[in-house]
Design an enzyme around this catalytic site. Sequence first.
Site, PDB file in Angstrom:
ATOM      1  N   GLY A 131       0.820  -1.204   0.000  1.00 46.83           N
ATOM      2  CA  GLY A 131       0.000   0.000   0.000  1.00 46.83           C
ATOM      3  C   GLY A 131       0.851   1.250   0.000  1.00 46.83           C
ATOM      4  O   GLY A 131       2.072   1.182  -0.149  1.00 46.83           O
ATOM      5  N   MET A 181       2.155   4.987   1.838  1.00 42.73           N
ATOM      6  CA  MET A 181       2.566   5.336   3.205  1.00 42.73           C
ATOM      7  C   MET A 181       1.313   5.648   4.023  1.00 42.73           C
ATOM      8  O   MET A 181       0.290   6.053   3.473  1.00 42.73           O
ATOM      9  CB  MET A 181       3.511   6.547   3.195  1.00 42.73           C
ATOM     10  CG  MET A 181       4.934   6.172   2.804  1.00 42.73           C
ATOM     11  SD  MET A 181       6.075   7.569   2.853  1.00 42.73           S
ATOM     12  CE  MET A 181       6.315   7.769   4.623  1.00 42.73           C
ATOM     13  N   GLU A 227       9.564  -2.875   4.707  1.00 42.82           N
ATOM     14  CA  GLU A 227      10.060  -1.961   3.658  1.00 42.82           C
ATOM     15  C   GLU A 227      10.822  -2.722   2.570  1.00 42.82           C
ATOM     16  O   GLU A 227      11.909  -2.325   2.136  1.00 42.82           O
ATOM     17  CB  GLU A 227      10.963  -0.880   4.284  1.00 42.82           C
ATOM     18  CG  GLU A 227      10.281  -0.021   5.332  1.00 42.82           C
ATOM     19  CD  GLU A 227       9.374   1.077   4.743  1.00 42.82           C
ATOM     20  OE1 GLU A 227       9.110   1.038   3.526  1.00 42.82           O
ATOM     21  OE2 GLU A 227       8.923   1.925   5.523  1.00 42.82           O
TER      22      GLU A 227
END
Length: 204
Positions: free
Chosen positions: A10, A12, A85
């Site tokens: 998705g 941030m 990340e």
Amino acid sequence: MTESLKGISGSMFAGKTELLLKEISRAEYGGKQVQVFKPAIDDRWGTISSIKSHSNGVHEAIVIQNSVDILDNLDPKTQLVAIEEIQFFDPEIVDVVQALLEADIRVVFAGLSQDFRGEPFGSMPELLSLCDEIEKPTAICTENIDGIPCGQPATKTQRIVNGQPANYNDPIVLIGAEQEYQARCVKHHKVPGKPNPKLKAHSK
Ligand SMILES: [Zn+2]
């Protein structure tokens, strides 16, 4: 036998880390051995070796430079590898993930699906294509319209430089203060300088 792969993808502020922490908690409640990895570049929260969500969830993480460092730091008892990340890792991350799955280790990752330009980020397209399960949380668009936030589901990450939408040609990686990025819906995502899609007319 191979294990399953789950991706959390998705923009941030969509709560990706929160969902990753939930996966980790569930596995640990179930008595599973878990290891968490994150790229050294993710220094939003300082250089401490943990992952944190915006709602203050936290878990210890091993900070690594290269994707192969996951294999080098792997505990033989590990049953779940969680990767934060993941879009920042080098392209070998795809092979690393597949090696883990083949070693019967479940993998769950969280990553930004698109960069601030709205284009695919790192190895995310390839990784997502390999997933058995994908969760795509959305954020809320914070664009102000006459002093009221838009409030629509946001799938885009708006980059703001000096109070203005960042140009298409600005460098992709600039991790820093939260105010430099905002969640935006498709309508309010602005990328000055972005080339128009070149749609080729059907030739006969
Ligand atoms: Zn909006």
